[in-house]
Scaffold this active site. Structure first.
Site, mmCIF file in Angstrom:
data_model
loop_
_atom_site.group_PDB
_atom_site.id
_atom_site.type_symbol
_atom_site.label_atom_id
_atom_site.label_comp_id
_atom_site.label_asym_id
_atom_site.label_seq_id
_atom_site.Cartn_x
_atom_site.Cartn_y
_atom_site.Cartn_z
ATOM 1 N N ARG A 1 16.313 6.689 10.264
ATOM 2 C CA ARG A 1 15.436 5.740 9.560
ATOM 3 C C ARG A 1 16.079 4.363 9.502
ATOM 4 O O ARG A 1 15.374 3.346 9.508
ATOM 5 C CB ARG A 1 15.086 6.278 8.173
ATOM 6 N N SER B 1 20.116 12.997 13.290
ATOM 7 C CA SER B 1 21.060 11.884 13.130
ATOM 8 C C SER B 1 22.117 12.152 12.058
ATOM 9 O O SER B 1 23.307 11.923 12.285
ATOM 10 C CB SER B 1 20.278 10.605 12.822
ATOM 11 N N LYS C 1 9.504 21.451 10.818
ATOM 12 C CA LYS C 1 10.242 20.224 10.505
ATOM 13 C C LYS C 1 10.355 20.127 8.989
ATOM 14 O O LYS C 1 9.354 20.115 8.279
ATOM 15 C CB LYS C 1 9.506 19.007 11.067
ATOM 16 N N TYR D 1 22.343 13.414 19.761
ATOM 17 C CA TYR D 1 22.930 12.103 20.035
ATOM 18 C C TYR D 1 24.266 12.251 20.761
ATOM 19 O O TYR D 1 24.859 11.262 21.176
ATOM 20 C CB TYR D 1 23.082 11.323 18.720
ATOM 21 N N LYS E 1 13.727 21.588 13.217
ATOM 22 C CA LYS E 1 14.427 20.344 12.889
ATOM 23 C C LYS E 1 14.678 20.251 11.399
ATOM 24 O O LYS E 1 13.721 20.443 10.647
ATOM 25 C CB LYS E 1 13.552 19.178 13.356
#
Ligand code: PBG
Length: 328
Positions: free
Chosen positions: A204, A273, A194, A312, A247
């Site tokens: 966030r 995101s 990550k 998403y 990620k």
């Protein structure tokens, strides 16, 4: 010319026959943001088409996803500021709305896979994934908190625990705590590689979980590093991870490919995101065509070596597969 690669691209049927990468909704995990209360469906401005849901509104949405063949979900809690503290005690509190929601979720959809995120940031008044002391993020002192959080989540019924905190030794500590509490069947999806990325902004915003001071560079990985991802992978495998995650996804396709080559564990990639927001913005401007650019994007992540993709766009992809309209 006796070699003509174009012969294998001549018709849709031939292209289908020789296609190397396939993707179905089985390969997707849909991230969901949960808030306490009732009647809430609050759009995240920096991630259009995604919402903070209260459970009563979320359940019908999940039902719709399940009907589309989407069965895997990861849920994140948006915790009110007044419930946050230095040691993230709300993360394992008996009246925690997120843990209670998981119970209801799994009762209603026992055939789903429900994944939870483990890290202190949504519950921490400092907005960091670990315990903060004089501006430093403490490693070993964070581990018991993560372990406690994980056991509470397993108890609530989550199928898979996904530590996203990047503390050293956390997979081993969490595995041991889960086993001791009798949750030997609860799996661990480790956020293995990550990165300290600029692409987590909309997430966030959704959770209001940005660090109050400093950044995450002393625990999340340097975007310049590849081999360090492999080092993390070897540790996670030894410590008992069941899945390894890379990620973000798109800017780190080389890392996905590297890990896939060096492990027998399933590889997950988090199409984060900010990566989704970029594409949405271009499509909303009419610069790209979402129905084409979105599936190509997900397919690229899979081609690089990801077995599963957290995105998403999961629901929109499920609709595309079924030939349904997807508005933006
Ligand atoms: C929490 C966590 C983050 C994301 C997943 N889990 C944010 C962060 O590390 O700051 C980001 C996911 C996304 O951007 O979609 N540790």
């Amino acid at each position: 010319m006796n070699i003509r690669p174009r012969r294998n691209r001549r018709t849709a049927a031939i292209r289908g026959m020789v296609r190397e990468t396939h993707m179905t909704t089985d390969n997707l995990i849909y991230p969901l943001f949960l808030v306490d209360g009732k009647g809430v469906k609050d759009e995240i401005k920096s991630l259009p088409g995604n919402f903070r849901w209260s459970l009563d509104k979320l359940l019908p949405e999940v039902e719709e996803c399940m009907e589309l063949g989407l069965r895997n979900f990861v849920m994140f809690p948006a915790v009110p500021e007044e419930l946050k503290d230095k040691t993230a005690t709300y993360s394992y509190a008996a009246d925690n709305f997120y843990l209670k929601a998981a119970q209801t979720f799994k009762e209603k959809f026992p055939e789903s896979t429900l994944i939870s995120d483990v890290a202190m940031d949504p519950y921490s008044s400092d907005g960091h994934d670990g315990l903060v002391e004089n501006g430093r993020i403490l490693n070993d002192e964070t581990l018991p908190i993560l372990a406690k959080m994980s056991v509470a989540q397993a108890q609530a019924g989550f199928d898979v625990i996904a530590p996203s905190d990047m503390m050293d030794g956390r997979i081993g500590a969490i595995r041991e705590a889960l086993d001791e509490a009798g949750y030997t069947e609860t799996a661990i999806m480790s956020y293995t590689a990550k990165y300290a990325s600029a692409f987590y902004g909309p997430f966030r915003d959704a959770l209001d979980s940005a660090p109050k001071a400093g950044d995450k560079k002393t625990y999340q990985m340097d975007p310049a590093n590849r081999m360090e991802g492999l080092r993390e992978a070897m540790l996670d495998e030894e410590e008992g991870a069941d899945y390894m995650m890379v990620k973000p996804a798109l800017n780190y396709l080389d890392v996905i490919a590297l890990l896939k080559e060096h492990t027998t564990l399933p590889i997950a990639a988090y199409h984060v995101s900010g990566e989704c927001a970029m594409l949405i913005a271009a499509c909303q401007n009419g610069w790209l065509d979402f129905e084409q650019a979105m599936p190509e994007t997900l397919l690229s992540i899979r081609r690089a070596g990801a077995d599963v993709i957290l995105t998403y766009f999961a629901k929109q992809y499920a609709r595309v597969v079924q030939g349904l309209e997807i508005g933006l």
